[in-house]
Design a protein around this motif. Structure first.
Motif, PDB file in Angstrom:
ATOM      1  N   VAL A 119       0.863  -1.177   0.000  1.00 27.58           N
ATOM      2  CA  VAL A 119       0.000   0.000   0.000  1.00 27.58           C
ATOM      3  C   VAL A 119       0.904   1.233   0.000  1.00 27.58           C
ATOM      4  CG1 VAL A 119      -1.738   1.294   1.299  1.00 27.58           C
ATOM      5  CG2 VAL A 119      -1.850  -1.206   1.196  1.00 27.58           C
ATOM      6  N   ASN A 120       0.620   2.137  -0.931  1.00 26.18           N
ATOM      7  CA  ASN A 120       1.344   3.403  -1.060  1.00 26.18           C
ATOM      8  C   ASN A 120       2.833   3.245  -1.324  1.00 26.18           C
ATOM      9  OD1 ASN A 120      -0.887   4.988  -0.979  1.00 26.18           O
ATOM     10  ND2 ASN A 120      -0.635   5.639   1.129  1.00 26.18           N
ATOM     11  N   ASP A 121       3.169   2.349  -2.251  1.00 29.25           N
ATOM     12  CA  ASP A 121       4.548   2.280  -2.733  1.00 29.25           C
ATOM     13  C   ASP A 121       4.913   3.672  -3.245  1.00 29.25           C
ATOM     14  OD1 ASP A 121       6.416   2.186  -5.127  1.00 29.25           O
ATOM     15  OD2 ASP A 121       6.678   0.153  -4.318  1.00 29.25           O
ATOM     16  N   PRO A 122       5.996   4.262  -2.771  1.00 25.01           N
ATOM     17  CA  PRO A 122       6.318   5.641  -3.136  1.00 25.01           C
ATOM     18  C   PRO A 122       6.431   5.880  -4.648  1.00 25.01           C
ATOM     19  CG  PRO A 122       7.728   4.903  -1.342  1.00 25.01           C
ATOM     20  CD  PRO A 122       6.941   3.704  -1.803  1.00 25.01           C
ATOM     21  N   ASP A 123       6.921   4.892  -5.393  1.00 28.42           N
ATOM     22  CA  ASP A 123       7.043   5.060  -6.842  1.00 28.42           C
ATOM     23  C   ASP A 123       5.679   5.102  -7.529  1.00 28.42           C
ATOM     24  OD1 ASP A 123       9.822   5.119  -6.672  1.00 28.42           O
ATOM     25  OD2 ASP A 123      10.009   2.951  -7.013  1.00 28.42           O
ATOM     26  N   GLU A 133       3.795   8.251  -9.500  1.00 31.00           N
ATOM     27  CA  GLU A 133       3.223   8.180 -10.852  1.00 31.00           C
ATOM     28  C   GLU A 133       1.855   8.859 -10.899  1.00 31.00           C
ATOM     29  OE1 GLU A 133       3.275   4.350 -12.863  1.00 31.00           O
ATOM     30  OE2 GLU A 133       4.965   3.752 -11.586  1.00 31.00           O
ATOM     31  N   LEU A 134       0.985   8.529  -9.945  1.00 31.71           N
ATOM     32  CA  LEU A 134      -0.344   9.138  -9.938  1.00 31.71           C
ATOM     33  C   LEU A 134      -0.255  10.623  -9.580  1.00 31.71           C
ATOM     34  CD1 LEU A 134      -2.645   6.372  -8.453  1.00 31.71           C
ATOM     35  CD2 LEU A 134      -2.459   7.135 -10.816  1.00 31.71           C
ATOM     36  N   ALA A 135       0.654  10.968  -8.698  1.00 31.33           N
ATOM     37  CA  ALA A 135       0.833  12.383  -8.345  1.00 31.33           C
ATOM     38  C   ALA A 135       1.281  13.197  -9.551  1.00 31.33           C
ATOM     39  CB  ALA A 135       1.840  12.518  -7.199  1.00 31.33           C
ATOM     40  N   VAL A 174     -17.511  27.710 -19.125  1.00 31.14           N
ATOM     41  CA  VAL A 174     -17.684  28.858 -18.231  1.00 31.14           C
ATOM     42  C   VAL A 174     -17.573  28.427 -16.771  1.00 31.14           C
ATOM     43  CG1 VAL A 174     -19.298  30.671 -17.523  1.00 31.14           C
ATOM     44  CG2 VAL A 174     -19.133  30.010 -19.931  1.00 31.14           C
ATOM     45  N   ASN A 175     -16.879  29.223 -15.983  1.00 32.42           N
ATOM     46  CA  ASN A 175     -16.794  29.062 -14.526  1.00 32.42           C
ATOM     47  C   ASN A 175     -16.290  27.684 -14.097  1.00 32.42           C
ATOM     48  OD1 ASN A 175     -16.943  29.979 -11.895  1.00 32.42           O
ATOM     49  ND2 ASN A 175     -19.059  29.325 -11.631  1.00 32.42           N
ATOM     50  N   LEU A 176     -15.163  27.272 -14.649  1.00 29.24           N
ATOM     51  CA  LEU A 176     -14.588  25.979 -14.289  1.00 29.24           C
ATOM     52  C   LEU A 176     -13.526  26.088 -13.195  1.00 29.24           C
ATOM     53  CD1 LEU A 176     -14.173  24.382 -17.823  1.00 29.24           C
ATOM     54  CD2 LEU A 176     -16.031  24.051 -16.166  1.00 29.24           C
ATOM     55  N   ALA A 177     -13.079  27.302 -12.926  1.00 29.84           N
ATOM     56  CA  ALA A 177     -11.982  27.479 -11.959  1.00 29.84           C
ATOM     57  C   ALA A 177     -12.359  26.936 -10.590  1.00 29.84           C
ATOM     58  CB  ALA A 177     -11.617  28.955 -11.856  1.00 29.84           C
ATOM     59  N   ARG A 178     -11.390  26.317  -9.953  1.00 31.96           N
ATOM     60  CA  ARG A 178     -11.594  25.819  -8.597  1.00 31.96           C
ATOM     61  C   ARG A 178     -10.249  25.814  -7.888  1.00 31.96           C
ATOM     62  NH1 ARG A 178     -12.893  19.371  -9.279  1.00 31.96           N
ATOM     63  NH2 ARG A 178     -10.823  18.703  -9.905  1.00 31.96           N
ATOM     64  N   THR A 179     -10.324  25.772  -6.589  1.00 35.37           N
ATOM     65  CA  THR A 179      -9.126  25.722  -5.766  1.00 35.37           C
ATOM     66  C   THR A 179      -9.092  24.382  -5.051  1.00 35.37           C
ATOM     67  OG1 THR A 179      -9.221  28.104  -5.406  1.00 35.37           O
ATOM     68  CG2 THR A 179      -7.895  26.818  -3.862  1.00 35.37           C
ATOM     69  N   ILE A 180      -8.014  23.649  -5.246  1.00 35.23           N
ATOM     70  CA  ILE A 180      -7.859  22.363  -4.571  1.00 35.23           C
ATOM     71  C   ILE A 180      -7.484  22.629  -3.118  1.00 35.23           C
ATOM     72  CG2 ILE A 180      -6.584  20.183  -4.502  1.00 35.23           C
ATOM     73  CD1 ILE A 180      -8.339  20.516  -7.006  1.00 35.23           C
ATOM     74  N   LYS A 181      -8.272  22.108  -2.200  1.00 32.59           N
ATOM     75  CA  LYS A 181      -8.019  22.279  -0.772  1.00 32.59           C
ATOM     76  C   LYS A 181      -7.322  21.064  -0.161  1.00 32.59           C
ATOM     77  CE  LYS A 181      -9.369  25.844   0.685  1.00 32.59           C
ATOM     78  NZ  LYS A 181      -8.568  27.075   0.666  1.00 32.59           N
ATOM     79  N   ARG A 182      -7.566  19.905  -0.734  1.00 32.17           N
ATOM     80  CA  ARG A 182      -6.927  18.682  -0.239  1.00 32.17           C
ATOM     81  C   ARG A 182      -6.903  17.660  -1.366  1.00 32.17           C
ATOM     82  NH1 ARG A 182      -7.365  15.576   5.406  1.00 32.17           N
ATOM     83  NH2 ARG A 182      -6.467  13.608   4.713  1.00 32.17           N
ATOM     84  N   LEU A 183      -5.791  16.964  -1.502  1.00 33.70           N
ATOM     85  CA  LEU A 183      -5.648  15.897  -2.488  1.00 33.70           C
ATOM     86  C   LEU A 183      -4.965  14.723  -1.804  1.00 33.70           C
ATOM     87  CD1 LEU A 183      -4.636  16.172  -6.156  1.00 33.70           C
ATOM     88  CD2 LEU A 183      -3.500  14.490  -4.719  1.00 33.70           C
ATOM     89  N   ASP A 184      -5.591  13.558  -1.873  1.00 35.34           N
ATOM     90  CA  ASP A 184      -5.023  12.353  -1.266  1.00 35.34           C
ATOM     91  C   ASP A 184      -4.915  11.257  -2.319  1.00 35.34           C
ATOM     92  OD1 ASP A 184      -4.843  12.871   1.729  1.00 35.34           O
ATOM     93  OD2 ASP A 184      -6.915  13.447   1.317  1.00 35.34           O
ATOM     94  N   ILE A 185      -3.821  10.534  -2.268  1.00 35.47           N
ATOM     95  CA  ILE A 185      -3.594   9.402  -3.162  1.00 35.47           C
ATOM     96  C   ILE A 185      -3.324   8.180  -2.312  1.00 35.47           C
ATOM     97  CG2 ILE A 185      -2.075   8.425  -4.936  1.00 35.47           C
ATOM     98  CD1 ILE A 185      -1.484  11.334  -5.813  1.00 35.47           C
ATOM     99  N   VAL A 186      -4.006   7.083  -2.638  1.00 30.44           N
ATOM    100  CA  VAL A 186      -3.750   5.796  -1.999  1.00 30.44           C
ATOM    101  C   VAL A 186      -3.599   4.778  -3.114  1.00 30.44           C
ATOM    102  CG1 VAL A 186      -4.595   4.022  -0.404  1.00 30.44           C
ATOM    103  CG2 VAL A 186      -5.134   6.424   0.016  1.00 30.44           C
ATOM    104  N   THR A 187      -2.516   4.015  -3.078  1.00 30.40           N
ATOM    105  CA  THR A 187      -2.304   2.981  -4.090  1.00 30.40           C
ATOM    106  C   THR A 187      -2.264   1.611  -3.431  1.00 30.40           C
ATOM    107  OG1 THR A 187       0.118   3.118  -3.978  1.00 30.40           O
ATOM    108  CG2 THR A 187      -1.010   4.586  -5.545  1.00 30.40           C
ATOM    109  N   PHE A 188      -2.637   0.614  -4.220  1.00 29.83           N
ATOM    110  CA  PHE A 188      -2.680  -0.772  -3.761  1.00 29.83           C
ATOM    111  C   PHE A 188      -1.948  -1.597  -4.796  1.00 29.83           C
ATOM    112  CE2 PHE A 188      -6.350   1.558  -2.353  1.00 29.83           C
ATOM    113  CZ  PHE A 188      -6.398   1.285  -0.999  1.00 29.83           C
ATOM    114  N   GLY A 189      -0.751  -2.070  -4.456  1.00 33.85           N
ATOM    115  CA  GLY A 189       0.067  -2.765  -5.439  1.00 33.85           C
ATOM    116  C   GLY A 189       0.582  -1.765  -6.469  1.00 33.85           C
ATOM    117  N   GLY A 196      -5.095   2.458  -7.843  1.00 25.59           N
ATOM    118  CA  GLY A 196      -5.018   3.552  -6.879  1.00 25.59           C
ATOM    119  C   GLY A 196      -6.252   4.421  -6.923  1.00 25.59           C
ATOM    120  N   SER A 197      -6.363   5.263  -5.908  1.00 27.40           N
ATOM    121  CA  SER A 197      -7.469   6.219  -5.878  1.00 27.40           C
ATOM    122  C   SER A 197      -6.911   7.605  -5.581  1.00 27.40           C
ATOM    123  CB  SER A 197      -8.513   5.831  -4.832  1.00 27.40           C
ATOM    124  OG  SER A 197      -7.989   5.984  -3.525  1.00 27.40           O
ATOM    125  N   ILE A 198      -7.571   8.582  -6.158  1.00 22.84           N
ATOM    126  CA  ILE A 198      -7.254   9.978  -5.899  1.00 22.84           C
ATOM    127  C   ILE A 198      -8.540  10.639  -5.431  1.00 22.84           C
ATOM    128  CG2 ILE A 198      -6.506  12.187  -6.866  1.00 22.84           C
ATOM    129  CD1 ILE A 198      -4.870  10.632  -8.917  1.00 22.84           C
TER     130      ILE A 198
END
Length: 126
Positions: free
Chosen positions: A3-7, A11-13, A66-81, A85-87
């Motif tokens: 779970v969460n192999d740094p490599d 990749e997903l990041a 129109v009006n697509l701008a957004r501010t990311i407040k939190r981003l989490d990545i979890v990988t399995f093998g 993975g999920s973002i």
């Protein structure tokens, strides 16, 4: 299974900023290409349920830029093998002079042609 192999996380990041850039530019081709080219791909949006790549592509092509701008407040990545993975993202958008909070989740799978989103969900918080 690791779970969460740094490599794998790295990749997903590296992929996610490409998704966000395409989203802000309303680049329908790039966004559609990031999804699994399958009738089993799905995307549940704020006001739509899309089943299969054809419905996802049609939505992207018809979406207002129109009006697509957004501010990311939190981003989490979890990988399995090495191939799954999920973002998840929490974001804010300004709509009609109000800040609206939302969330997004994506399930990514590595196929022979690279990482693809197989399932996505976007919703706004009340």
């Amino acid at each position: 299974m690791v779970v969460n192999d740094p490599d794998v996380v790295a990749e997903l990041a590296a992929l996610y900023p490409r998704y966000e850039t395409a989203l802000m530019a309303n680049d329908a081709g790039a966004l559609t290409a990031m999804f699994w080219d399958s009738e089993h791909a799905l995307r549940f949006g704020a006001a739509e349920n899309l089943y299969g790549i054809e419905e996802i592509a049609a939505f992207r092509k018809g979406r207002s830029p129109v009006n697509l701008a957004r501010t990311i407040k939190r981003l989490d990545i979890v990988t399995f093998g090495a191939d799954f993975g999920s973002i998840t993202v929490e974001f804010e958008r300004q709509i009609d002079n109000s800040i609206v909070r939302g969330r997004q989740s994506q399930v990514w799978v590595r196929f022979s042609d690279g990482w693809r989103i197989v399932s996505a969900h976007v919703s706004m918080l009340p």
